[in-house]
Write an enzyme that holds these catalytic residues in place. Structure first.
Site: not given
Ligand code: OAD
Length: 232
Positions: A96, A113, A121, A142, A181, A205
């Site tokens: 996050n 991330h 910059c 700059c 995810s 999850n």
């Molecule tokens: P995702 O949006 O891919 O996945 C979120 C996960 O959280 C899913 O599997 C949902 O089922 C689960 N979820 C949602 N609400 C929930 C709750 N209340 N309790 C438990 N689980 C819940 O998000 P990330 O896996 O974090 O990159 O995504 C990875 C990266 O992709 C992020 O860091 C971001 C994105 O591109 C950057 O910001 C650079």
């Protein structure tokens, strides 16, 4: 559903994703209502987009800063911070960028991330904290633009950050993956380090994910409810 208890472990590692912050009102990235369902990352979250139109990319990030800045840490963040206070060996490795772990009192958070609240910059790589909304001025002295210090699509992860994450994962005795995810690499591979080193593994999850089968305990429900259950 057997629920491991924090009390039985010392070196607990929380590996967190956007699902943890969902209960704070911050949309996740994938699925219905997800950030990438509304916005095409190729226009807003990659270096090519920034090179093409930095102001358009900043407008998007200003909007996100404004929205995230209004959100508060939820019970899930707070439970993690409390566990960290009571167990010297507990740590947080997060995907996050919202800063909510830190705002709930967690320390030494490894931000794989980057952060929505840092800028870099685009010419010389200088990094500084910046919580202004809208971010201003958009240009460094700059003459080059500041860019969000976020690992965008096609960017590499910071080697030092990755090394810290590796070290913590290799040393933990309980791995708790919360609200991710498991589809974004290399982050999605990191939990395997803990598993290979014998840590007990828990996935929290709402739903199954492509990596669920790797986990010994697959807990289904909201992050705050299940973290609370593990605290009992
Ligand atoms: P995702 O949006 O891919 O996945 C979120 C996960 O959280 C899913 O599997 C949902 O089922 C689960 N979820 C949602 N609400 C929930 C709750 N209340 N309790 C438990 N689980 C819940 O998000 P990330 O896996 O974090 O990159 O995504 C990875 C990266 O992709 C992020 O860091 C971001 C994105 O591109 C950057 O910001 C650079």
């Amino acid at each position: 559903m057997s629920v491991p208890r924090f009390a039985d472990f010392e070196r607990i590692l929380f590996f967190t994703g956007a699902g943890l912050s969902a209960e704070s009102g911050i949309p996740t990235y994938r699925g219905k209502g997800g950030v990438w369902s509304e916005y095409d990352y190729e226009d807003y979250a990659c270096q090519r987009a920034f090179d093409r139109d930095p102001d358009k990319v900043w407008d998007f990030h200003d909007k996100r800063r404004g929205a995230v800045g209004k959100c508060e840490p939820n019970d899930g963040h707070r439970i993690i911070a409390e566990v960290q206070k009571s167990k010297k060996g507990a740590s947080v490795v997060t995907q996050n960028i919202d800063g909510l772990h830190q705002r709930s009192g967690a320390t030494d958070v490894v931000e794989l991330h980057g952060s929505l609240w840092r800028v870099r910059c685009d010419r010389d790589g200088l990094v500084r904290d910046d919580a202004s909304v809208p971010m201003s001025p958009r240009k460094h002295d700059c003459g080059a633009y500041w860019r969000p210090d976020i690992v965008w699509f096609e960017d590499s992860l910071d080697e030092r950050v990755l090394e810290r994450a590796h070290r913590l994962l290799a040393a933990c005795d309980l791995l708790v993956s919360v609200g991710t995810s498991g589809v974004v690499y290399p982050a999605a591979d990191l939990p395997r380090i803990a598993m290979r080193n014998g840590a007990v593994s828990v996935e929290i999850n709402l739903d199954d994910t492509p990596v669920s089968a790797l986990y010994q305990h697959q807990l289904r429900g909201t992050a705050s409810d299940l973290l609370r259950a593990m605290s009992l």
